[in-house]
Structures are given as structure tokens and as C-alpha cells.
Design a protein around this motif. Structure first.
Motif, PDB file in Angstrom:
ATOM      1  N   LEU A 219       0.856  -1.180   0.000  1.00  0.00           N
ATOM      2  CA  LEU A 219       0.000   0.000   0.000  1.00  0.00           C
ATOM      3  C   LEU A 219       0.889   1.227   0.000  1.00  0.00           C
ATOM      4  O   LEU A 219       1.678   1.441   0.925  1.00  0.00           O
ATOM      5  CB  LEU A 219      -0.917  -0.006   1.223  1.00  0.00           C
ATOM      6  N   ARG A 220       0.758   2.060  -1.036  1.00  0.00           N
ATOM      7  CA  ARG A 220       1.552   3.286  -1.173  1.00  0.00           C
ATOM      8  C   ARG A 220       0.648   4.482  -0.895  1.00  0.00           C
ATOM      9  O   ARG A 220      -0.347   4.686  -1.590  1.00  0.00           O
ATOM     10  CB  ARG A 220       2.126   3.396  -2.590  1.00  0.00           C
ATOM     11  N   ALA A 221       0.986   5.270   0.117  1.00  0.00           N
ATOM     12  CA  ALA A 221       0.228   6.473   0.433  1.00  0.00           C
ATOM     13  C   ALA A 221       1.089   7.688   0.117  1.00  0.00           C
ATOM     14  O   ALA A 221       2.212   7.812   0.618  1.00  0.00           O
ATOM     15  CB  ALA A 221      -0.179   6.483   1.899  1.00  0.00           C
ATOM     16  N   VAL A 222       0.561   8.563  -0.723  1.00  0.00           N
ATOM     17  CA  VAL A 222       1.278   9.757  -1.179  1.00  0.00           C
ATOM     18  C   VAL A 222       0.495  10.981  -0.732  1.00  0.00           C
ATOM     19  O   VAL A 222      -0.659  11.158  -1.129  1.00  0.00           O
ATOM     20  CB  VAL A 222       1.425   9.751  -2.714  1.00  0.00           C
ATOM     21  N   VAL A 223       1.100  11.824   0.094  1.00  0.00           N
ATOM     22  CA  VAL A 223       0.410  13.017   0.574  1.00  0.00           C
ATOM     23  C   VAL A 223       0.687  14.158  -0.412  1.00  0.00           C
ATOM     24  O   VAL A 223       1.741  14.788  -0.383  1.00  0.00           O
ATOM     25  CB  VAL A 223       0.859  13.404   1.993  1.00  0.00           C
ATOM     26  N   THR A 224      -0.278  14.389  -1.295  1.00  0.00           N
ATOM     27  CA  THR A 224      -0.152  15.473  -2.267  1.00  0.00           C
ATOM     28  C   THR A 224      -0.931  16.708  -1.821  1.00  0.00           C
ATOM     29  O   THR A 224      -1.018  17.685  -2.574  1.00  0.00           O
ATOM     30  CB  THR A 224      -0.659  15.033  -3.657  1.00  0.00           C
ATOM     31  N   ASP A 225      -1.495  16.670  -0.617  1.00  0.00           N
ATOM     32  CA  ASP A 225      -2.250  17.807  -0.115  1.00  0.00           C
ATOM     33  C   ASP A 225      -1.327  19.007   0.066  1.00  0.00           C
ATOM     34  O   ASP A 225      -0.130  18.858   0.329  1.00  0.00           O
ATOM     35  CB  ASP A 225      -2.921  17.453   1.205  1.00  0.00           C
ATOM     36  N   VAL A 226      -1.899  20.208  -0.030  1.00  0.00           N
ATOM     37  CA  VAL A 226      -1.092  21.417   0.069  1.00  0.00           C
ATOM     38  C   VAL A 226      -0.868  21.842   1.517  1.00  0.00           C
ATOM     39  O   VAL A 226      -0.073  22.750   1.776  1.00  0.00           O
ATOM     40  CB  VAL A 226      -1.747  22.586  -0.710  1.00  0.00           C
ATOM     41  N   THR A 227      -1.538  21.185   2.478  1.00  0.00           N
ATOM     42  CA  THR A 227      -1.489  21.639   3.869  1.00  0.00           C
ATOM     43  C   THR A 227      -1.376  20.514   4.889  1.00  0.00           C
ATOM     44  O   THR A 227      -0.559  20.582   5.799  1.00  0.00           O
ATOM     45  CB  THR A 227      -2.755  22.460   4.213  1.00  0.00           C
TER      46      THR A 227
END
Length: 461
Positions: A219-227
């Protein structure tokens, strides 16, 4: 005097950057070659909230989220940007050690790409792992409207997983009618940042993915959120951390509310329950009320895998810094009270709140400030990050990877990364070899902080 913008514009042939040591003939043949993928950012609509399509979505794929791209470690990768937006854009390949001309930063590595123009990104990724891509022009708006995607660089030898699930984690600033509201509040930009109102994985709220019963899932989780900074845990099965920010961890460890900030990635191995229909939830606990990010649900007869059979991921070929002879350079991350900036081509939100080494750069002018530091090619360095603010900052360095050394506030494991989560009042030392020539950005990946001054660049020659 010729500006940096005009120099860059005249240095590029038919929208394709020249690779180091390449000839014009080679460049032309590469530009004509069939790309692995064509990305066409454009305005679209999509129902983040059920039956309420948001009208001003940006995506690299019409009518849906950006594609999950796959490259192969050590093999050439060619992505063609064909801009269909009514504004300029670029693509930055976050976390990849690639040639400077491919880094996608306007005014620093390439010209901006106007509507209906193209640009060819051609590089060979040296490292396997989980990475992502996003614009570096009008960054806050373009990312907030949807321009973020995952790039997976597969290992030369395929690891023994039974399934591979990727999650693009991000919020949206939407009202009850499903339409965008103000992307930021100035008073929040001067603090932790402006959080979204709708939380999603792959543009869906708590999506469910079917995976093999009794199998081992990557499971790959990528935080692309700006905040948002996530703190992740699981329910229904234990998860083992096998990689952070694209790099295998030296020793596997159990996931336990691990913090993952904007720009960062985490790879988990989960041994799924044997019974069909069982659910494993990935949960975020960083807010006052925890919520389920995504759910894995078992299907079929059990594969009866044993998590102890899972082998470590192969190491990436990152040079080891010489700590005894490394040069130490301090970087202070502070607030600032400078006046509001003038409008810039690549987007400004009209305020200056943050600085690095007392310099506030908004990254919107053709002629940027002087580099924060000038490094010698091939030499080892230790950067001392000092956070003089009451807020956490995910500090991202382009084009290079560094090893975490120590902290004055907590025990630090020697992970290799490109984005360090620096806590309030923390001093963190990181080390690397300056093996990649060029101008490389150093900035906070809370985008409001970046766009209001917590940004600069280093130069390696």
C-alpha cells in the motif's frame, strides 16, 4: 541585460530541454520519439461530493484524477506535457534525482509552458520507489484544483507482493454545493495553512479496494495535499513500514501513527486476513476526529502468505556522505514581516509571511534572488535545519536525497529522504553528497508557506 527568463526561453529547442552532454541531433530525435505518456492538463469537472460536479477542476486526464504513471528503474522515461490550460504550467517530478533541466521549475530550470505548448521530460530514474508529480507554476491554485499525480518507479526485480494499491491523499476546499470556495485564508497562511473541507484518496471519500485474502499487499500512500500532515495507522490488520519517501527503510517496523507531511510518501506491507470480506482500514489520526482514509477488502480463497517471508526492498544507489569531511551549512526557517509582493507570472497570493535565512522568495519573478548556498560538485554537506517557528514545516530539496542524522527534540532514524518534517523549535541535521549539478529549490511543502516566502535554492557547480 538579458533576464534569466529570456535566457531560459532561448536555451530550449522546440520545448524540449537539452540533457547533459547531449547534442542537438540527439535532442531532436528524443523529442520526436514516442513518449511513454502524454499528459494534457485541462479544466474539467468531477463530483468530489456525490452528484455535485465541481466546475473548475484541473486534471492531467479529462473527467477524472491524474493517471498513476509507472517507470522502470534504470530505464529511460519520456513524458510529454501538452498544456491545455488557459495559463502556463510545468511538471515537477517530486523526489526524483534527475537532470536539472528536467526538474520543472519556471525561471530556474526551464521556461513556463503556455497554453497549447509542449515540453518533453526525458530522464532515467536511478531509484525505485514511490514518487509523484505536480506543477511548479501558480502552484497553490493548480495543485488545489487537482493537478497532482503518482509516479511509481518499479524495481529492476519485481518484489513478491500479491497486490499493489496507490493512494493520492488530498483535501479539497469545497462548499456544500460541491463548488470551490476560497483556496486560502491569509491569517491561516501565516500559521499552519488553510485546510480543506473534503478529504479524499484518489478523489474519492474512503474508497474501497478488493485485494487477495491472505495475501501481502503493498500500500503506497502519497500526501499530495497542500497543507495537511497525516498521522497514519491501520485497523483490521497490522501494517509494516517498508519504505519512506521512495527509499527502503533499513529495518522494517510496525506502523503506529506515523506522521506523513505534504510531499512525503509511505509504503506499507499488509498481510490481509484469511477470511473473504474482511476489511482493513487506513486511518488518519492527526485531526481532532479520526477518519478512514481508504479500505482494503479481501476477496477469494486465502493465499496463506507469511509476512515473515517478505524480503527487504533493494537499496537505491544513493552516494554515502563523508561526515568527517562534510561542510556544515545552517538554514533558519522563520517568520517575516516584509511588505506584500507585486503580482508575479507564476502566481502570488499577495502576502509575505515566511523566510529562509531571513530571505523571503516567492518564486514568481524571472530573476530570482541569489542562491541560499553554493556547493561544490562531489563534496559532502550537512545542512542544519533550524525551525524558529511554532509550526511544523515539511522541507523539500529538489534533485537530491539526504540522510537524517539527528535532532534536538527526538530520536532520529537514519532514513534517506527528500522531504524532512521539521517540528516547531527543532534543529535537525541532514547529510548528502552534492552529486547533481544545477540550481535546486529548497522550500516548505505546505504550499501557502512556499508561496509566501519559505523558498529558495542552492547551487551546485
Amino acid at each position: 541585460m538579458q533576464t534569466r527568463r529570456h535566457f531560459l526561453k532561448s536555451s530550449v529547442i522546440t520545448g524540449s530541454a537539452i540533457l547533459g552532454g547531449g547534442s542537438l541531433g540527439l535532442l531532436a530525435s528524443q523529442a520526436r520519439a514516442m513518449p511513454n505518456v502524454v499528459l494534457q492538463p485541462a479544466i474539467t469537472e468531477f463530483p468530489i461530493i456525490s452528484n455535485l460536479p465541481a466546475q473548475k477542476m484541473f486534471s492531467y486526464t479529462p473527467g477524472g484524477p491524474a493517471p498513476i504513471l509507472r517507470a522502470k528503474q534504470g530505464e529511460p522515461f519520456h513524458a510529454r506535457l501538452e498544456n491545455k490550460l488557459p495559463e502556463a504550467t510545468t511538471i515537477h517530478w517530486h523526489g526524483l534525482r534527475l537532470p536539472n533541466a528536467m526538474d520543472g521549475v519556471p525561471f530556474v530550470t526551464q521556461p513556463y509552458v503556455y497554453e497549447n505548448e509542449t515540453f518533453d521530460y526525458i530522464f532515467t530514474p536511478p531509484d525505485a520507489g514511490t514518487y509523484w508529480y505536480h506543477p511548479h507554476c501558480n502552484t497553490l491554485e493548480q495543485m488545489s484544483y487537482g493537478l497532482t499525480g503518482i509516479l511509481i518507479v518499479d524495481e529492476k526485480d519485481t518484489p513478491d507482493f500479491d497486490d499493489d494499491v496507490s493512494l493520492n491523499l488530498r483535501d479539497w476546499r469545497l462548499g456544500s454545493d460541491g463548488q470551490f470556495i476560497d483556496l486560502y485564508k491569509a491569517r491561516k497562511s501565516a500559521r499552519a495553512g488553510t485546510f480543506g473541507t473534503v478529504k479524499t484518496a484518489n478523489w474519492s471519500q474512503n474508497p474501497t479496494y478488493e485485494v487477495p485474502s491472505g495475501g501481502i499487499v503493498r500500500l503506497r500512500a502519497v500526501v499530495t495535499d497542500v497543507t495537511r500532515i497525516f498521522k497514519l495507522t491501520t485497523k483490521g490488520a497490522k501494517a509494516t513500514v517498508i519504505a519512506l519517501d521512495g527509499y527502503p527503510v533499513p529495518n522494517h517496523f510496525e506502523l503506529d501513527h506515523h506522521a506523513v507531511g505534504p510531499g512525503q510518501r509511505i509504503d506499507l506491507a499488509i498481510r490481509m486476513p484469511d477470511e473473504e470480506g474482511s476489511a482493513v482500514e487506513l486511518i488518519n489520526t492527526s485531526a481532532s476526529k479520526a477518519w478512514t482514509v481508504a479500505t482494503l477488502k479481501t476477496k477469494g480463497l486465502s493465499l496463506k502468505r507469511d509476512i515473515r517471508d517478505l524480503k527487504p526492498l533493494p537499496k537505491n544507489p544513493v552516494p554515502v556522505p563523508d561526515l568527517q569531511n562534510a561542510e556544515h551549512i545552517p538554514f533558519e526557517f522563520t517568520a517575516t514581516a516584509e511588505s506584500a509582493p507585486k503580482n508575479g507570472f507564476c502566481g502570488t497570493i499577495g502576502f509575505s509571511f515566511w523566510a529562509i535565512n531571513r530571505k523571503s522568495w516567492l518564486g514568481v519573478s524571472p530573476d530570482p534572488m541569489e542562491p541560499l548556498a553554493e556547493l561544490k560538485l562531489g563534496k559532502s554537506y550537512v545542512f542544519s535545519f533550524r525551525n524558529r517557528t511554532p509550526h511544523t514545516h515539511p522541507i523539500h530539496l529538489h534533485g537530491l536525497s539526504f540522510t537524517l542524522l539527528n535532532s534536538n527534540k527526538r530520536k532520529i532514524d537514519p532514513f534517506i529522504t527528500d522531504t524532512a518534517l521539521v517540528l516547531p523549535d527543532e534543529r535537525m541535521d541532514v547529510a548528502f553528497v552534492a552529486d547533481n549539478p544545477g540550481d535546486w529549490l529548497l522550500h516548505c511543502h505546505i504550499i501557502e508557506h512556499q508561496k509566501t516566502g519559505m523558498s529558495g535554492f542552492i547551487r551546485i557547480t
